[in-house]
Scaffold this active site. Sequence first.
Site, mmCIF file in Angstrom:
data_model
loop_
_atom_site.group_PDB
_atom_site.id
_atom_site.type_symbol
_atom_site.label_atom_id
_atom_site.label_comp_id
_atom_site.label_asym_id
_atom_site.label_seq_id
_atom_site.Cartn_x
_atom_site.Cartn_y
_atom_site.Cartn_z
ATOM 1 N N THR A 106 0.861 -1.178 0.000
ATOM 2 C CA THR A 106 0.000 0.000 0.000
ATOM 3 C C THR A 106 0.900 1.231 0.000
ATOM 4 O OG1 THR A 106 -1.684 -1.193 1.256
ATOM 5 C CG2 THR A 106 -1.852 1.205 1.218
ATOM 6 N N LYS A 123 1.497 5.098 8.517
ATOM 7 C CA LYS A 123 1.727 5.249 7.078
ATOM 8 C C LYS A 123 0.416 5.276 6.297
ATOM 9 C CE LYS A 123 2.784 1.494 4.787
ATOM 10 N NZ LYS A 123 1.739 1.252 3.740
ATOM 11 N N LYS A 151 -7.633 0.421 -2.161
ATOM 12 C CA LYS A 151 -6.989 0.020 -0.913
ATOM 13 C C LYS A 151 -6.938 1.203 0.061
ATOM 14 C CE LYS A 151 -4.924 -2.654 1.980
ATOM 15 N NZ LYS A 151 -3.531 -3.101 1.863
#
Length: 304
Positions: free
Chosen positions: A105, A252, A180
């Site tokens: 990702t 993140k 995602k």
Amino acid sequence: MQTPIDSHANQVIVTVLGLGAMGLPIATRLVRQFRVHGFDLHEDRRLLAAAVGVETFDSAAAAVSGAGIVLVAVRTGEQLNDVLFGATGVAEALSSGSVVILTSTVGSDAIPAAERLADLNVALVDAPLSGGPLRASAGDLLIIVGAEPRALERARPVLECLASTLTIVGDKPGDGQALKTVNQLLCGVHIAAAAEALALADALGLDLARTLEALEAGAAGSFMLSNRGPRILQAYDEDGAQVLSRLDIFVKDMGIVGRAARAAGSPSPLAAAAEQLYLLGQAQGLGAADDSAIIKVLAPSKRS
């Protein structure tokens, strides 16, 4: 270096770059059906991979030599660009016509990487995955794919080996990252909400195990509550919960969510609040802990 399995000698070579928490179980799963090369910066990870039948190499460039499929399992967009185009990057060593599968990702960083690879006649299949190490080794992942159809067909046997759910969301790299990102917004908010609810239950003097059981059975139940709830209850144990998904991964990922929302002009106040919780957790030294430890940001110690 381990000798490849003879029964795989005529098959396409699949290289896994990054043999960490996800890359190693991915390689372990793939070696059942494919001839698998592998590389990681850390020798101990290469040794673990070799023990399960992966042919390991001392450099990433050597590992991708002759590979038809290269699967990249890194944590960040910066690592992706370094692996592909850095001083020791593999881009120039990739075979013309090969396919790179991006499982990480990384958000919009996938798009310029795809454009640079296309100049080398290498296709990028944007395929971020969800499910964790145990589901990776069992071939039970959710994989979200954005890819040009011809590249997808070349990558499909590898993806189907890893996924129980393979969702094709678009025909270009970046589409997988976009979905995602939406997925991670929900996951990050749900984990934070589950921790907040259980912290409140503790403050009200409720038995947390019984509370969790009751919540799971009702309208408040969710996958994340059921998956993270038991680990949230373990957060106050001496060693905490087993680390299955590090807290700093959501630092993140929620950062990616925030940047994407701002770029699209889409308000995301719940995601922003959850991101601040993960940032606080990281600042308090919980970055390497399981993400269920987020409850300790809300309630540093258990009351009841």
